[in-house]
Scaffold this motif. Sequence first.
Motif, PDB file in Angstrom:
ATOM      1  N   ILE A  30       6.204   0.945  -8.968  1.00  0.00           N
ATOM      2  CA  ILE A  30       6.016   0.123  -7.772  1.00  0.00           C
ATOM      3  C   ILE A  30       4.736  -0.699  -7.862  1.00  0.00           C
ATOM      4  O   ILE A  30       4.728  -1.903  -7.593  1.00  0.00           O
ATOM      5  CB  ILE A  30       5.998   1.020  -6.517  1.00  0.00           C
ATOM      6  CG1 ILE A  30       7.413   1.563  -6.255  1.00  0.00           C
ATOM      7  CG2 ILE A  30       5.476   0.266  -5.299  1.00  0.00           C
ATOM      8  CD1 ILE A  30       7.482   2.600  -5.169  1.00  0.00           C
ATOM      9  N   ALA A  31       3.635  -0.056  -8.246  1.00  0.00           N
ATOM     10  CA  ALA A  31       2.355  -0.776  -8.327  1.00  0.00           C
ATOM     11  C   ALA A  31       2.369  -1.851  -9.401  1.00  0.00           C
ATOM     12  O   ALA A  31       1.713  -2.889  -9.273  1.00  0.00           O
ATOM     13  CB  ALA A  31       1.222   0.218  -8.588  1.00  0.00           C
ATOM     14  N   ILE A  52      -1.527   2.901  -1.711  1.00  0.00           N
ATOM     15  CA  ILE A  52      -0.998   4.029  -2.474  1.00  0.00           C
ATOM     16  C   ILE A  52      -2.124   5.034  -2.709  1.00  0.00           C
ATOM     17  O   ILE A  52      -3.129   4.689  -3.339  1.00  0.00           O
ATOM     18  CB  ILE A  52      -0.435   3.580  -3.841  1.00  0.00           C
ATOM     19  CG1 ILE A  52       0.577   2.437  -3.678  1.00  0.00           C
ATOM     20  CG2 ILE A  52       0.198   4.753  -4.568  1.00  0.00           C
ATOM     21  CD1 ILE A  52       1.085   1.871  -5.000  1.00  0.00           C
ATOM     22  N   SER A  62       8.059   8.714  -0.267  1.00  0.00           N
ATOM     23  CA  SER A  62       6.780   9.410  -0.398  1.00  0.00           C
ATOM     24  C   SER A  62       6.939  10.912  -0.614  1.00  0.00           C
ATOM     25  O   SER A  62       6.014  11.575  -1.092  1.00  0.00           O
ATOM     26  CB  SER A  62       5.916   9.169   0.846  1.00  0.00           C
ATOM     27  OG  SER A  62       5.628   7.790   1.005  1.00  0.00           O
ATOM     28  N   LEU A  86       5.615   5.784  -8.814  1.00  0.00           N
ATOM     29  CA  LEU A  86       4.540   5.048  -8.145  1.00  0.00           C
ATOM     30  C   LEU A  86       4.004   3.938  -9.040  1.00  0.00           C
ATOM     31  O   LEU A  86       3.709   2.827  -8.576  1.00  0.00           O
ATOM     32  CB  LEU A  86       3.407   6.001  -7.763  1.00  0.00           C
ATOM     33  CG  LEU A  86       3.693   7.008  -6.650  1.00  0.00           C
ATOM     34  CD1 LEU A  86       2.479   7.903  -6.435  1.00  0.00           C
ATOM     35  CD2 LEU A  86       4.069   6.306  -5.355  1.00  0.00           C
ATOM     36  N   GLY A 119       3.620  -3.280  -3.526  1.00  0.00           N
ATOM     37  CA  GLY A 119       2.978  -2.090  -2.969  1.00  0.00           C
ATOM     38  C   GLY A 119       1.668  -2.420  -2.296  1.00  0.00           C
ATOM     39  O   GLY A 119       0.788  -3.042  -2.898  1.00  0.00           O
ATOM     40  N   ILE A 174       3.009   4.043   0.468  1.00  0.00           N
ATOM     41  CA  ILE A 174       3.871   5.026  -0.200  1.00  0.00           C
ATOM     42  C   ILE A 174       3.005   6.044  -0.922  1.00  0.00           C
ATOM     43  O   ILE A 174       1.980   5.702  -1.520  1.00  0.00           O
ATOM     44  CB  ILE A 174       4.851   4.339  -1.186  1.00  0.00           C
ATOM     45  CG1 ILE A 174       5.830   5.383  -1.761  1.00  0.00           C
ATOM     46  CG2 ILE A 174       4.114   3.585  -2.290  1.00  0.00           C
ATOM     47  CD1 ILE A 174       6.983   4.769  -2.535  1.00  0.00           C
ATOM     48  N   ASP A 211       6.847   4.724   3.525  1.00  0.00           N
ATOM     49  CA  ASP A 211       8.129   4.764   2.826  1.00  0.00           C
ATOM     50  C   ASP A 211       8.634   6.190   2.672  1.00  0.00           C
ATOM     51  O   ASP A 211       7.871   7.100   2.335  1.00  0.00           O
ATOM     52  CB  ASP A 211       7.971   4.110   1.449  1.00  0.00           C
ATOM     53  CG  ASP A 211       9.308   3.777   0.819  1.00  0.00           C
ATOM     54  OD1 ASP A 211       9.904   4.673   0.213  1.00  0.00           O
ATOM     55  OD2 ASP A 211       9.751   2.612   0.938  1.00  0.00           O
ATOM     56  N   GLU A 247       7.988  -5.894   0.900  1.00  0.00           N
ATOM     57  CA  GLU A 247       6.704  -5.207   0.800  1.00  0.00           C
ATOM     58  C   GLU A 247       6.819  -3.751   1.247  1.00  0.00           C
ATOM     59  O   GLU A 247       7.443  -3.444   2.261  1.00  0.00           O
ATOM     60  CB  GLU A 247       5.647  -5.909   1.666  1.00  0.00           C
ATOM     61  CG  GLU A 247       5.184  -7.254   1.119  1.00  0.00           C
ATOM     62  CD  GLU A 247       6.077  -8.411   1.556  1.00  0.00           C
ATOM     63  OE1 GLU A 247       5.770  -9.570   1.246  1.00  0.00           O
ATOM     64  OE2 GLU A 247       7.106  -8.134   2.236  1.00  0.00           O
ATOM     65  N   ILE A 248       6.230  -2.861   0.466  1.00  0.00           N
ATOM     66  CA  ILE A 248       6.123  -1.442   0.819  1.00  0.00           C
ATOM     67  C   ILE A 248       4.693  -1.237   1.306  1.00  0.00           C
ATOM     68  O   ILE A 248       3.748  -1.266   0.525  1.00  0.00           O
ATOM     69  CB  ILE A 248       6.420  -0.540  -0.391  1.00  0.00           C
ATOM     70  CG1 ILE A 248       7.858  -0.767  -0.879  1.00  0.00           C
ATOM     71  CG2 ILE A 248       6.192   0.924  -0.042  1.00  0.00           C
ATOM     72  CD1 ILE A 248       8.183  -0.045  -2.176  1.00  0.00           C
TER      73      ILE A 248
END
Length: 560
Positions: free
Chosen positions: A309-310, A321, A298, A306, A318, A233, A295, A229-230
Motif C-alpha cells: 500500500i505504501a 500507517i 487493519s 502494508l 496510503g 491502516i 481501513d 485514498e486509504i
Amino acid sequence: MKKMSMMLFTTFFCSSLLLSACTKDTAAPAAPSTAKESATASNVAPVGQFPIVKDKITLKVAIKGSSLVEDMKTNGYTKWLEEKTNVHVDWTILDEKSSKEQLNLLLAGGSLPDVIMNLDVSPEQQMIYGEQGVFVSLTDLIEKYGENTKKIFSEMPEAKSAVTAPGNKIYTLPYINDCFHCSLDFKMYVYKPWLDKLGLKEPTTLDEFYNMLKAFKEKDPNGNGKADEIALIGGAGSTATKSQVDVFLMNSFIYDDGFKRMTVNNGKVDVAYNKPEWKEGLKYLNKLYKDGLLDRQSFTIDKAGLKTIAENPDIAIGGAIPAHSPSDITIVEGKSGRWLDYQPIAPLKGPNGVQKATWLAYDKVSNGKGQFIITNANKNQEATMRWADAMYTFEAALYSNFGVEGSSWEKAKPGDLGRDGAPASYRLLIPYGRVQNENWAQYGLNYRTDKDYYAGQAVLKLPDKEKMYYDITKKNYDPYKPKLEEIVPPIFFSPAESQQLADLDKTINDFVVSNIALFTTGDQDIDKGWDNYIATLEKMNLKKYIEIYQKALDAKNVKK
C-alpha cells in the motif's frame, strides 16, 4: 464457544510441553545443575583461537524464516561463519508466521534440534523445559567458553539479569540490540506530501488527527479524481507487531505497551485493558472505523501488505500507517522516494491530557525471551557455546546484519564521521531491508550498541537513514516515554507459576486482541458489550494472572 477454545488451547499446550507437568505418566529427567564436559570437548580449541573445532562438526539449528533472506544454507554470513569456526549448520527453517506453533510441535515430537535460535522462547517455557533438563543450563559453559558473553555481562549487567532464571540458571543467551530509535518504535507515519497539498499542519491532538484523516479521505490529496485514498491502516500478525493500530492511539488515553499491555504503578502490577480509559480509546477507534477513516484490513493485513500500500505504483494511496520505521512500510532509498515522504508524528494529546510514547526499555535484551537455546540433544555443547559467543563480535554483527565486507559494507575511511560527528568505524554500501543472500537480516546472536554500531556508521550523504531515525525519535518520542519504574522488567517464574501462566497469558491476551478488533469494527457494541467483556476477563482469572506477576516482581526487587 469461548470455553471450548480455552479447552482446545490447554490440550494443545499440554501436548507441546515435552516431559512437563502436563504429562503425568512420564518420568522427567532431572535437570543437570552444571554442564559436565562432554566427550567432544577435546575437539574444541582454546578460547580466543579459531577455528573453534579441529574437526568440522554439524549442528542442527531450528530458526524462524525471514522474508528478507533467500537461502540460509548458501547465505554469505553462513559461509563466513562456517569458514571462521569450522562449524557447519543443518538448518530447520520454521515458517515466519506460524513459528511458535511449529516450535511447540517440534518440541512435542521428540526429535530435538541441537539449537533453537531466534524463536522468542518465553521465560515461562525456559523454566519448564529447563527444569526438565530439555534445555541446557549455560551458566558453566559461559564461564568456561563465553569470552565475549562475559564481557557483555560486565558492560551491560541488565543483559545478564534479563536471562538469569532462579537458581542462577541461564537457559538462553541474550540478543543485544541497544538501538535508540527501536526502543520507541510504535510510531505513526503520515504521508507528508498530502499534508502539504491540503495545507494541513501535523496533528497534535486526537481531534486534529481525526480532521486530518477526514481530509485525506474526502479531498482527493493524490489528485487522481478517484476515492482511492486509504486514510489510516494498521497491520496484524507476527510480522506487523509494531503496526497494530491501537497502540499509538490508545496512548492518548492510557499507556499501551503493545504486547501484554501491563504497567507498574507504585510497585503494583496492573493491566490497561480493563480500565475506563481503555474503553474510551476503543470508542475513538470505533469512531474512526464508522466514519470510514480506518481501513478494515487493519486487523488482517501483514507487513508485506502494508508495504504494498505504501509503495503503491505511480500514485500514493496510503495516508497514515503505524510502523517501526520507514523500512517496514517502504523501500529505503527506493525509486519512489516514499521512505522520506512518510514521516512520524509525535504522540497525540488525548481528552484528559494523556500523551505517551510506548517505550520498550528492555527490548534491547529481547525482554528475556530465548534467542539461543542449547537442547539436551546437543553432543557438542562446548563447541556450540564458542560458536554462539563468536557471533557477539563487532565484525560478526556487520556480517550478520549487512552482509559481506567489500560488498555490503567496508571499514571507515579517514575523515568519515558518524551521526554524532565522531569518527565512524564502518561504511554501509547497500541499504538494509531488501531481499538478499548476504546477511541473516538481524537473526543469529547480536551485540549491537548504540554508540559503536549505530553511531559508528559513517554518514556518507544526507538524508542519512540512521541519523534521520535517531533525530526524529529524539525530537518526537523521547519526551513522551514513561518512567522506567512504570515498565514491567524481564521476569522469571517458578515452574508451577510458569505452568499457570502458559495458559493464562495466551488465553487472556488473545482475548484482548480479538476484542480490540470486535469493538473497533462495531461487530460488538462497546457500551452493551463492555460489562460482559470485563466479566469474561475475570472468569479467565485475570486476578490470578496479575498476582503471579506481582509475586515474581516483588521477588526480583528483593534480590536487587
